[in-house]
Design a protein around this motif. Structure first.
Motif, PDB file in Angstrom:
ATOM      1  N   VAL A 290      41.239  42.331  41.128  1.00 34.56           N
ATOM      2  CA  VAL A 290      41.630  40.968  41.008  1.00 34.56           C
ATOM      3  C   VAL A 290      40.317  41.047  42.649  1.00 34.56           C
ATOM      4  O   VAL A 290      41.080  41.473  42.571  1.00 34.56           O
ATOM      5  N   VAL A 291      39.784  39.829  41.911  1.00 35.94           N
ATOM      6  CA  VAL A 291      38.593  39.543  43.055  1.00 35.94           C
ATOM      7  C   VAL A 291      38.979  37.677  43.195  1.00 35.94           C
ATOM      8  O   VAL A 291      39.472  37.231  42.999  1.00 35.94           O
ATOM      9  N   GLY A 292      39.259  37.765  44.954  1.00 39.14           N
ATOM     10  CA  GLY A 292      39.467  36.479  45.267  1.00 39.14           C
ATOM     11  C   GLY A 292      38.545  35.826  45.663  1.00 39.14           C
ATOM     12  O   GLY A 292      37.983  36.168  45.645  1.00 39.14           O
ATOM     13  N   GLU A 293      39.340  34.359  46.175  1.00 41.82           N
ATOM     14  CA  GLU A 293      38.651  33.471  46.520  1.00 41.82           C
ATOM     15  C   GLU A 293      37.196  33.642  47.443  1.00 41.82           C
ATOM     16  O   GLU A 293      37.556  34.311  48.213  1.00 41.82           O
ATOM     17  N   ASP A 294      36.068  32.779  46.902  1.00 40.06           N
ATOM     18  CA  ASP A 294      34.708  33.099  47.884  1.00 40.06           C
ATOM     19  C   ASP A 294      34.709  35.010  48.139  1.00 40.06           C
ATOM     20  O   ASP A 294      33.726  35.155  48.836  1.00 40.06           O
ATOM     21  N   ALA A 295      35.335  35.904  47.614  1.00 34.76           N
ATOM     22  CA  ALA A 295      34.925  37.434  46.929  1.00 34.76           C
ATOM     23  C   ALA A 295      33.773  37.616  47.062  1.00 34.76           C
ATOM     24  O   ALA A 295      33.328  37.263  45.905  1.00 34.76           O
ATOM     25  N   HIS A 296      32.942  38.935  47.691  1.00 32.79           N
ATOM     26  CA  HIS A 296      31.474  39.309  46.569  1.00 32.79           C
ATOM     27  C   HIS A 296      31.779  40.908  46.319  1.00 32.79           C
ATOM     28  O   HIS A 296      32.166  41.772  47.201  1.00 32.79           O
ATOM     29  N   VAL A 297      31.233  41.286  45.120  1.00 37.54           N
ATOM     30  CA  VAL A 297      31.621  42.222  44.623  1.00 37.54           C
ATOM     31  C   VAL A 297      29.751  42.426  44.494  1.00 37.54           C
ATOM     32  O   VAL A 297      29.561  42.105  42.921  1.00 37.54           O
ATOM     33  N   GLY A 298      29.277  43.468  44.391  1.00 39.75           N
ATOM     34  CA  GLY A 298      27.391  42.947  44.755  1.00 39.75           C
ATOM     35  C   GLY A 298      27.068  44.451  43.708  1.00 39.75           C
ATOM     36  O   GLY A 298      28.471  44.849  42.919  1.00 39.75           O
ATOM     37  N   ASN A 299      25.869  44.686  43.924  1.00 40.53           N
ATOM     38  CA  ASN A 299      25.692  45.895  43.024  1.00 40.53           C
ATOM     39  C   ASN A 299      26.128  47.328  42.609  1.00 40.53           C
ATOM     40  O   ASN A 299      26.336  47.686  44.155  1.00 40.53           O
ATOM     41  N   PHE A 300      26.357  47.357  41.280  1.00 39.69           N
ATOM     42  CA  PHE A 300      26.955  48.950  41.311  1.00 39.69           C
ATOM     43  C   PHE A 300      28.332  49.560  42.244  1.00 39.69           C
ATOM     44  O   PHE A 300      28.151  50.338  42.587  1.00 39.69           O
ATOM     45  N   VAL A 301      28.780  47.865  41.765  1.00 35.82           N
ATOM     46  CA  VAL A 301      30.274  48.322  42.632  1.00 35.82           C
ATOM     47  C   VAL A 301      31.582  48.144  41.356  1.00 35.82           C
ATOM     48  O   VAL A 301      31.112  47.354  40.255  1.00 35.82           O
ATOM     49  N   GLU A 302      32.368  49.451  41.373  1.00 33.36           N
ATOM     50  CA  GLU A 302      33.237  49.612  39.981  1.00 33.36           C
ATOM     51  C   GLU A 302      34.584  49.441  41.413  1.00 33.36           C
ATOM     52  O   GLU A 302      35.342  50.005  42.325  1.00 33.36           O
ATOM     53  N   MET A 303      35.732  48.039  40.761  1.00 37.30           N
ATOM     54  CA  MET A 303      37.124  47.977  40.698  1.00 37.30           C
ATOM     55  C   MET A 303      38.056  48.575  39.955  1.00 37.30           C
ATOM     56  O   MET A 303      37.482  48.013  38.371  1.00 37.30           O
ATOM     57  N   LYS A 304      38.926  48.975  39.968  1.00 39.00           N
ATOM     58  CA  LYS A 304      39.722  49.483  39.063  1.00 39.00           C
ATOM     59  C   LYS A 304      41.530  49.094  39.618  1.00 39.00           C
ATOM     60  O   LYS A 304      41.280  50.020  40.911  1.00 39.00           O
ATOM     61  N   LYS A 305      42.212  49.003  39.216  1.00 36.39           N
ATOM     62  CA  LYS A 305      43.635  48.695  39.693  1.00 36.39           C
ATOM     63  C   LYS A 305      43.355  48.054  41.121  1.00 36.39           C
ATOM     64  O   LYS A 305      44.344  48.410  41.512  1.00 36.39           O
ATOM     65  N   ALA A 306      42.493  46.739  41.836  1.00 37.27           N
ATOM     66  CA  ALA A 306      41.943  46.872  42.962  1.00 37.27           C
ATOM     67  C   ALA A 306      42.275  45.026  43.354  1.00 37.27           C
ATOM     68  O   ALA A 306      41.445  44.468  42.229  1.00 37.27           O
ATOM     69  N   VAL A 307      42.320  44.817  44.178  1.00 41.38           N
ATOM     70  CA  VAL A 307      42.729  43.724  44.595  1.00 41.38           C
ATOM     71  C   VAL A 307      41.821  43.858  46.054  1.00 41.38           C
ATOM     72  O   VAL A 307      41.759  44.209  46.622  1.00 41.38           O
TER      73      VAL A 307
END
Length: 458
Positions: A330-347
């Protein structure tokens, strides 16, 4: 009843044929369970059928029946077994017991023809309910290459004069371009009595479903054809045909996304799942792939080569390039997930950033937090997974390892290279790394010793 169905429409049942072996697929998985848009093609078709609020749905199984039965059971569909594959007419007849006592319209569909829309099904049913009360409605199409399809000879009003399988057709009949998709709408009161009269005196020795059309005509009844685009009734019998059907679906979905206000810079490189939700003013760069269960809000930027599945992305967020969002992200408003970033079951909270080379698994990251390059939440001990909490405004230095379960307070700072195994209070600094030791002049002595050892070995 579905809002798109006329209030006076008769009860509806559907028979879906899924008994064939699909040997050309060369697969242990049943043909109709191969995915289109991230979901088994049979379930895509069943979803469209369910939108018409059918009273009963019967899936006719045969080869690998256990696979098909397991797939449709959660949807409440009934199954009927065709123990021997003796033709399409014989397959439909196997549904008679399951439809005992049903009085209404019956759609006959094919599990390996997955792109038939609910709108086309509704057109077939509406034509069946026409003032001239046709005995059968056949869905026809005109492919670029009619090949070995059965042919339909009809007048200008769509009344069928003759239907014939390609194997039994004359040269003049084979010259006709209107082909039989195999899909039909028939009243239950007509279907099974007509099927009982179908014989197998033909080139294949099979009981053909289309023979009920000619039997009805012989009884003085009218049968009609309505047409649809060839792509909608494309069947899948091989991996190549599966790819063609996938491409057709994707092309239509890309067009729909752009029509709804998303920008696709290179549309042909973007791949959607059957349930992908895309908001307005979303920018999608090349080579973005969506798995099932993804929702993207308005104003999101999805940079190139990102893979997003089972994730929710809020307004204004920026994802990628080369990011991977796995189920539960879950990625919130105006948040940034950049290059080679992995998220799993994460807020990742509002305005938080994880811009480089990071893994966030089983984690809660507060608003405005900054996750440094190379940060890892160590969520798995080989047996169980545990949660990492990172407070609002916290700063995690580069190459930090957060060993769960652990909590980092609001505004806390974690020094680069730290391995954090205990909770850190709000606004604290945590340093967990070996003290640096510097030995002046050590490097030249090391190089000389190493070279001497190497020379001695020659």
């Amino acid at each position: 009843m579905d809002v798109n169905s006329p209030a006076s429409a008769p009860p509806l049942a559907a028979i879906i044929l899924a008994a064939g072996k699909g040997t050309r697929m060369k697969s242990d998985l049943h043909k109709v369970l191969h995915p289109v848009a991230g979901r088994p093609m049979l379930l895509n078709l069943l979803t469209n059928v369910e939108s018409l609020a059918p009273e009963r749905v019967v899936v006719v199984t045969g080869a690998a029946r256990e696979q098909v039965e397991a797939a449709v059971a959660p949807l409440g569909a009934t199954t009927a077994l065709q123990a021997e594959q003796l033709g399409t007419g014989h397959a439909v007849a196997q549904a008679e017991t399951a439809l005992a006592g049903f009085d209404g319209a019956v759609l006959i569909l094919y599990g390996d023809v997955p792109l038939v829309s609910a709108a086309t099904m509704r057109r077939m049913l509406d034509r069946l309910a026409g003032d001239d009360a046709p005995a059968t409605v056949v869905l026809g199409f005109r492919p670029a290459d009619p090949a070995a399809y059965g042919r339909i000879i009809a007048d200008a009003d769509g009344r069928i004069v003759k239907m014939v399988e390609y194997k039994d057709a004359s040269p003049d009949e084979r010259a006709q371009t209107l082909c039989n998709s195999g899909l039909m709408a028939v009243r239950s009161a007509d279907l099974f009595p007509l099927l009982a009269k179908v014989g197998n005196d033909n080139a294949a020795g099979e009981y053909y479903l289309p023979d009920i059309v000619m039997l009805a005509i012989a009884e003085g009844r009218t049968s009609v054809v309505i047409e649809t685009d060839a792509a909608e009734v494309a069947g899948v019998n091989s991996r190549a045909e599966l790819a063609t059907v996938e491409a057709t679906w994707q092309q239509a979905r890309r067009a729909a996304a752009m029509a709804d206000g998303a920008t696709l810079i290179a549309p042909e490189t973007v791949w959607f799942a059957h349930d992908t939700v895309i908001g307005r003013d979303v920018m999608i760069e090349p080579n973005v792939v969506f798995g099932p269960g993804t929702t993207i809000a308005d104003g999101v930027t999805l940079r190139a080569f990102s893979h997003i599945e089972g994730a929710t992305v809020a307004r204004g967020a920026i994802i990628g390039p080369y990011a991977r969002l796995r189920p539960g992200a879950v990625v919130g408003e105006d948040a940034h997930v950049g290059n080679f970033v992995e998220m799993k079951k994460a807020v990742l909270g509002k305005g938080a950033k994880a811009n480089h080379l990071t893994y966030l698994g089983d984690a809660e990251v507060g608003a405005g937090a900054n996750i440094g390059a190379g940060t890892i939440t160590c969520n798995y001990d080989g047996y169980n997974k545990s949660l990492t909490r990172i407070g609002a405004g916290a700063f995690i230095g580069s190459n930090a390892s957060l060993v769960a379960p652990v909590s980092i307070g609001d505004g806390a700072l974690i020094a680069a290279g730290s391995v954090i195994t205990a909770d850190v209070p709000a606004d604290a600094l945590a340093v967990a790394r070996g003290r640096q030791e510097t030995r002046d002049g050590w490097a030249p002595r090391f190089r000389a010793a190493a070279k001497a050892k190497k020379d001695a070995g020659k």
